[in-house]
Design a protein around this motif. Structure first.
Motif, PDB file in Angstrom:
ATOM      1  N   ALA A 147     -31.190 -36.409  19.031  1.00 47.32           N
ATOM      2  CA  ALA A 147     -31.756 -36.119  20.351  1.00 47.32           C
ATOM      3  C   ALA A 147     -31.911 -37.396  21.158  1.00 47.32           C
ATOM      4  O   ALA A 147     -31.632 -37.419  22.362  1.00 47.32           O
ATOM      5  CB  ALA A 147     -33.107 -35.422  20.199  1.00 47.32           C
ATOM      6  N   ALA A 148     -32.347 -38.478  20.505  1.00 50.06           N
ATOM      7  CA  ALA A 148     -32.488 -39.761  21.208  1.00 50.06           C
ATOM      8  C   ALA A 148     -31.135 -40.251  21.704  1.00 50.06           C
ATOM      9  O   ALA A 148     -31.011 -40.737  22.838  1.00 50.06           O
ATOM     10  CB  ALA A 148     -33.121 -40.800  20.278  1.00 50.06           C
ATOM     11  N   TRP A 185     -40.068 -36.604  23.113  1.00 50.58           N
ATOM     12  CA  TRP A 185     -40.557 -35.491  22.300  1.00 50.58           C
ATOM     13  C   TRP A 185     -39.435 -34.654  21.703  1.00 50.58           C
ATOM     14  O   TRP A 185     -39.639 -33.970  20.692  1.00 50.58           O
ATOM     15  CB  TRP A 185     -41.460 -34.591  23.152  1.00 50.58           C
ATOM     16  CG  TRP A 185     -40.794 -34.045  24.379  1.00 50.58           C
ATOM     17  CD1 TRP A 185     -40.698 -34.635  25.591  1.00 50.58           C
ATOM     18  CD2 TRP A 185     -40.113 -32.790  24.499  1.00 50.58           C
ATOM     19  NE1 TRP A 185     -39.998 -33.849  26.468  1.00 50.58           N
ATOM     20  CE2 TRP A 185     -39.635 -32.708  25.834  1.00 50.58           C
ATOM     21  CE3 TRP A 185     -39.860 -31.738  23.621  1.00 50.58           C
ATOM     22  CZ2 TRP A 185     -38.919 -31.606  26.301  1.00 50.58           C
ATOM     23  CZ3 TRP A 185     -39.150 -30.638  24.083  1.00 50.58           C
ATOM     24  CH2 TRP A 185     -38.684 -30.586  25.401  1.00 50.58           C
ATOM     25  N   THR A 186     -38.247 -34.706  22.278  1.00 51.83           N
ATOM     26  CA  THR A 186     -37.156 -33.864  21.776  1.00 51.83           C
ATOM     27  C   THR A 186     -36.702 -34.275  20.377  1.00 51.83           C
ATOM     28  O   THR A 186     -36.075 -33.491  19.675  1.00 51.83           O
ATOM     29  CB  THR A 186     -35.947 -33.902  22.726  1.00 51.83           C
ATOM     30  OG1 THR A 186     -35.479 -35.255  22.850  1.00 51.83           O
ATOM     31  CG2 THR A 186     -36.322 -33.376  24.113  1.00 51.83           C
ATOM     32  N   GLY A 187     -37.023 -35.505  19.972  1.00 50.99           N
ATOM     33  CA  GLY A 187     -36.633 -35.956  18.638  1.00 50.99           C
ATOM     34  C   GLY A 187     -37.543 -35.447  17.543  1.00 50.99           C
ATOM     35  O   GLY A 187     -37.267 -35.659  16.353  1.00 50.99           O
ATOM     36  N   HIS A 188     -38.642 -34.757  17.914  1.00 53.71           N
ATOM     37  CA  HIS A 188     -39.605 -34.269  16.929  1.00 53.71           C
ATOM     38  C   HIS A 188     -39.644 -32.752  16.863  1.00 53.71           C
ATOM     39  O   HIS A 188     -40.574 -32.172  16.305  1.00 53.71           O
ATOM     40  CB  HIS A 188     -41.005 -34.802  17.276  1.00 53.71           C
ATOM     41  CG  HIS A 188     -41.053 -36.288  17.490  1.00 53.71           C
ATOM     42  ND1 HIS A 188     -41.018 -37.190  16.454  1.00 53.71           N
ATOM     43  CD2 HIS A 188     -41.102 -37.030  18.631  1.00 53.71           C
ATOM     44  CE1 HIS A 188     -41.060 -38.425  16.930  1.00 53.71           C
ATOM     45  NE2 HIS A 188     -41.109 -38.357  18.252  1.00 53.71           N
ATOM     46  N   LEU A 189     -38.627 -32.099  17.433  1.00 52.77           N
ATOM     47  CA  LEU A 189     -38.641 -30.634  17.492  1.00 52.77           C
ATOM     48  C   LEU A 189     -38.308 -30.010  16.142  1.00 52.77           C
ATOM     49  O   LEU A 189     -37.462 -30.505  15.404  1.00 52.77           O
ATOM     50  CB  LEU A 189     -37.611 -30.142  18.511  1.00 52.77           C
ATOM     51  CG  LEU A 189     -37.917 -30.385  19.991  1.00 52.77           C
ATOM     52  CD1 LEU A 189     -36.750 -29.900  20.829  1.00 52.77           C
ATOM     53  CD2 LEU A 189     -39.184 -29.669  20.395  1.00 52.77           C
ATOM     54  N   ARG A 190     -38.949 -28.887  15.859  1.00 52.95           N
ATOM     55  CA  ARG A 190     -38.544 -28.020  14.750  1.00 52.95           C
ATOM     56  C   ARG A 190     -37.906 -26.742  15.299  1.00 52.95           C
ATOM     57  O   ARG A 190     -36.842 -26.344  14.873  1.00 52.95           O
ATOM     58  CB  ARG A 190     -39.750 -27.663  13.872  1.00 52.95           C
ATOM     59  CG  ARG A 190     -40.247 -28.800  12.996  1.00 52.95           C
ATOM     60  CD  ARG A 190     -41.511 -28.389  12.257  1.00 52.95           C
ATOM     61  NE  ARG A 190     -41.273 -27.232  11.392  1.00 52.95           N
ATOM     62  CZ  ARG A 190     -41.147 -27.303  10.069  1.00 52.95           C
ATOM     63  NH1 ARG A 190     -41.224 -28.471   9.461  1.00 52.95           N
ATOM     64  NH2 ARG A 190     -40.950 -26.216   9.352  1.00 52.95           N
ATOM     65  N   ARG A 191     -38.563 -26.120  16.271  1.00 54.27           N
ATOM     66  CA  ARG A 191     -38.054 -24.862  16.830  1.00 54.27           C
ATOM     67  C   ARG A 191     -37.160 -25.163  18.029  1.00 54.27           C
ATOM     68  O   ARG A 191     -37.438 -24.794  19.165  1.00 54.27           O
ATOM     69  CB  ARG A 191     -39.224 -23.956  17.229  1.00 54.27           C
ATOM     70  CG  ARG A 191     -40.201 -23.653  16.113  1.00 54.27           C
ATOM     71  CD  ARG A 191     -39.515 -22.991  14.921  1.00 54.27           C
ATOM     72  NE  ARG A 191     -38.982 -21.685  15.254  1.00 54.27           N
ATOM     73  CZ  ARG A 191     -39.680 -20.556  15.144  1.00 54.27           C
ATOM     74  NH1 ARG A 191     -40.928 -20.583  14.706  1.00 54.27           N
ATOM     75  NH2 ARG A 191     -39.133 -19.404  15.465  1.00 54.27           N
ATOM     76  N   ILE A 206     -29.792 -32.195  26.257  1.00 57.74           N
ATOM     77  CA  ILE A 206     -30.213 -33.115  25.197  1.00 57.74           C
ATOM     78  C   ILE A 206     -30.512 -32.354  23.913  1.00 57.74           C
ATOM     79  O   ILE A 206     -30.064 -32.726  22.822  1.00 57.74           O
ATOM     80  CB  ILE A 206     -31.435 -33.928  25.654  1.00 57.74           C
ATOM     81  CG1 ILE A 206     -31.024 -34.927  26.748  1.00 57.74           C
ATOM     82  CG2 ILE A 206     -32.076 -34.670  24.474  1.00 57.74           C
ATOM     83  CD1 ILE A 206     -32.201 -35.572  27.454  1.00 57.74           C
ATOM     84  N   VAL A 207     -31.275 -31.273  24.025  1.00 55.91           N
ATOM     85  CA  VAL A 207     -31.644 -30.501  22.833  1.00 55.91           C
ATOM     86  C   VAL A 207     -30.422 -29.791  22.259  1.00 55.91           C
ATOM     87  O   VAL A 207     -30.229 -29.743  21.036  1.00 55.91           O
ATOM     88  CB  VAL A 207     -32.764 -29.489  23.170  1.00 55.91           C
ATOM     89  CG1 VAL A 207     -33.120 -28.665  21.934  1.00 55.91           C
ATOM     90  CG2 VAL A 207     -34.013 -30.226  23.662  1.00 55.91           C
TER      91      VAL A 207
END
Length: 416
Positions: free
Chosen positions: A146-147, A282-288, A332-333
C-alpha cells in the motif's frame, strides 16, 4: 502522535529499499518528461496542420498502441528479465523523443515522424508501465504494497499537475524542439536508473504461446475471486473517469462560469488525489481491505453527485476534490490487494489488465458520460453520472461476497 503517523504517507519503501528508490526516481523523472510531451505534441501537430482532427488522430494512435502494448508487456514481464524489458522499452522511447526533437528543428518538420513516434511511444509506454508494476513486489515486503502504491500514485498526481505547466513554460521559452530534447534527456536518466536494479527474472515461466499466455492470465484473474473482484471494481472507476467531458457545459450553463473556473474544476480532483496520497499511511494497516475499497468507491462517486447538485463554484470544487480523494485512495488499496494476492508468475499479465484499465478508463468513461448527458439535462448529468457509480458500487458490495469479507489476517480459503 501515533494517529498522525498512521495518517501521513508511509515513506518506508524509500528509506529501506535502494532498488525502490531507483524505481521511484525513474518514475518521477519520466513523468516530468512526459508532461512536456503532453503539451508539445498537440501544439506542434496543430501548428503543422491547423486541424484539431489531426491532433485527435495522433492522440488516438498513442492510446490504441499503449492499450495493445500493455498485454505484450505482460507476456514479456512473465517471460524475461523485467529490468531488461523496462530498460529496453524506455531507451527506445528516448530515441523516438530525440528524433522528434531533430524533426522539430528542421525548417519543414514532417507529420509522419510525429505519427511514427506516437506508435513507438505508445508501445514502449505500455510495455514499461506493465513490467514496472510487476517488479515492485519483488523489492518490498508484502505489508509495504500500500505504501508503494501511494508513493507511485503521488508521483502520477504531481506529474499531472506540474509536468504540463513546466512544459508550457519550456515551449514558450525555447519551442517544442527544446521540450522534445528535454523529454529525451529525462528518459535517458530514467533508463539509467532502471539499469541500476538487479536482474529481476520471473520465478516461473509457463511453456505456452504468447496468446495462450495472455488468455491464461485472464483465466487466472477471473477465477480468483479476490483479484477478479478488485479488477471489476477497477472497471467501475473506469466508468467514472469521464467526468471531464461534462465540465465545459456544466460550468457555463449551471455555474455561469468562465474559462478560469473551468481550469479550477479540472484541477480540483488532482488536488484531492494528492491529499489522499499524502494521508494514506493508514492503508498499510488494513485487514478488511475489500470493505474499504467499496467505501472509497462510494466516496468517489458521491463526490461527483455533490459537485453536480450545486450552482456554487466552491461546493462544486469540494465535490470534485472529494471525487479525486476517493479515487486515489481506492487505487492505492486496490493496488496493494492485487499485489499481495498475485503469484509472481502471473504478475506481468495481471499488471497488463490493470494498465489496460487505466489506459482505457478516460475513453470508456467519456462514452458513458456522453450517453448520460444525451439522456438528461446538463444540470442533472453530473449527479446522474455519479449516481450510476453509487448504484453499481452497492450492487458489487451486495454480490461480491469474497471481496466484501476479505480479511488480510486470514487465508484466502477461509473467505472464498
Amino acid at each position: 502522535m501515533a494517529l498522525i503517523d498512521k495518517l501521513v504517507l508511509d515513506v518506508d519503501p524509500l528509506r529501506t529499499s535502494r532498488e525502490f528508490r531507483y524505481i521511484f526516481t525513474a518514475r518521477v523523472v519520466s513523468l516530468f518528461g512526459l508532461g512536456f510531451l503532453v503539451v508539445a505534441v498537440p501544439l506542434q501537430v496543430y501548428r503543422l496542420t491547423g486541424s484539431t482532427a489531426q491532433v485527435a488522430a495522433v492522440s488516438a494512435v498513442l492510446g490504441v498502441t499503449t492499450f495493445a502494448a500493455t498485454f505484450v508487456g505482460g507476456v514479456l514481464a512473465d517471460r524475461y528479465d523485467r529490468r531488461r524489458v523496462i530498460a529496453v522499452a524506455r531507451g527506445t522511447a528516448g530515441v523516438a523523443f530525440a528524433v522528434l526533437a531533430l524533426n522539430a528543428f528542421l525548417p519543414d518538420p514532417k507529420m509522419w515522424v510525429v505519427y511514427v513516434a506516437a506508435v513507438i511511444d505508445g508501445a514502449c509506454g505500455g510495455i514499461s508501465a506493465t513490467a514496472l508494476m510487476a517488479v515492485t513486489p519483488s523489492l518490498l515486503p508484502r505489508e509495504k504494497m500500500a505504501a508503494a502504491g501511494a508513493l507511485m500514485a503521488l508521483t502520477g498526481d504531481l506529474g499531472a499537475m506540474v509536468g504540463p505547466a513546466l512544459g508550457g513554460v519550456v515551449i514558450a521559452a525555447g519551442g517544442v524542439g527544446v521540450a522534445y530534447a528535454l523529454a529525451a534527456f529525462t528518459t535517458a536518466v530514467t533508463t539509467f536508473c532502471i539499469t541500476r536494479l538487479p536482474s529481476l527474472p520471473p520465478t516461473h515461466v509457463a511453456d505456452e504461446s504468447p496468446l495462450r499466455s495472455v488468455l491464461s492470465g485472464f483465466r487466472y484473474a477471473s477465477g480468483n475471486r479476490v483479484i477478479g473482484g478488485v479488477l471489476v471494481c477497477g472497471f467501475v472507476t473506469m466508468l467514472l473517469a469521464g467526468w471531464s467531458v461534462l465540465v465545459p457545459e456544466y460550468a457555463t450553463e449551471v455555474l455561469g462560469a468562465g474559462p478560469s473556473v473551468v481550469g479550477l474544476l479540472y484541477t480540483a480532483p488532482a488536488v484531492g488525489a494528492v491529499i489522499g496520497s499524502l494521508t494514506s499511511g493508514w492503508t498499510g494497516h488494513l485487514r478488511r481491505s475489500g470493505q474499504v475499497v467499496f467505501l472509497l468507491m462510494a466516496v468517489s462517486a458521491a463526490g461527483l453527485v455533490g459537485a453536480g447538485l450545486t450552482a456554487t463554484v466552491a461546493v462544486a470544487l469540494l465535490g470534485l476534490a472529494a471525487h479525486g480523494f476517493g479515487d486515489a485512495l481506492t487505487d492505492i488499496v486496490r493496488y496493494a490487494t492485487v499485489q499481495k494476492h498475485t503469484p509472481d508468475e502471473y504478475r506481468g499479465r495481471i499488471a497488463a489488465v490493470w494498465a489496460a484499465q487505466v489506459t482505457a478508463g478516460a475513453s470508456v468513461g467519456a462514452v458513458v458520460a456522453g450517453a448520460v448527458a444525451a439522456l438528461v439535462p446538463i444540470s442533472a448529468a453530473l449527479p446522474a453520472y455519479g449516481a450510476v457509480g453509487l448504484v453499481i458500487t452497492a450492487l458489487l458490495w451486495a454480490t461480491w461476497r469474497t471481496l466484501r469479507r476479505l480479511d488480510e489476517g486470514t487465508s484466502l480459503e477461509r473467505v472464498a
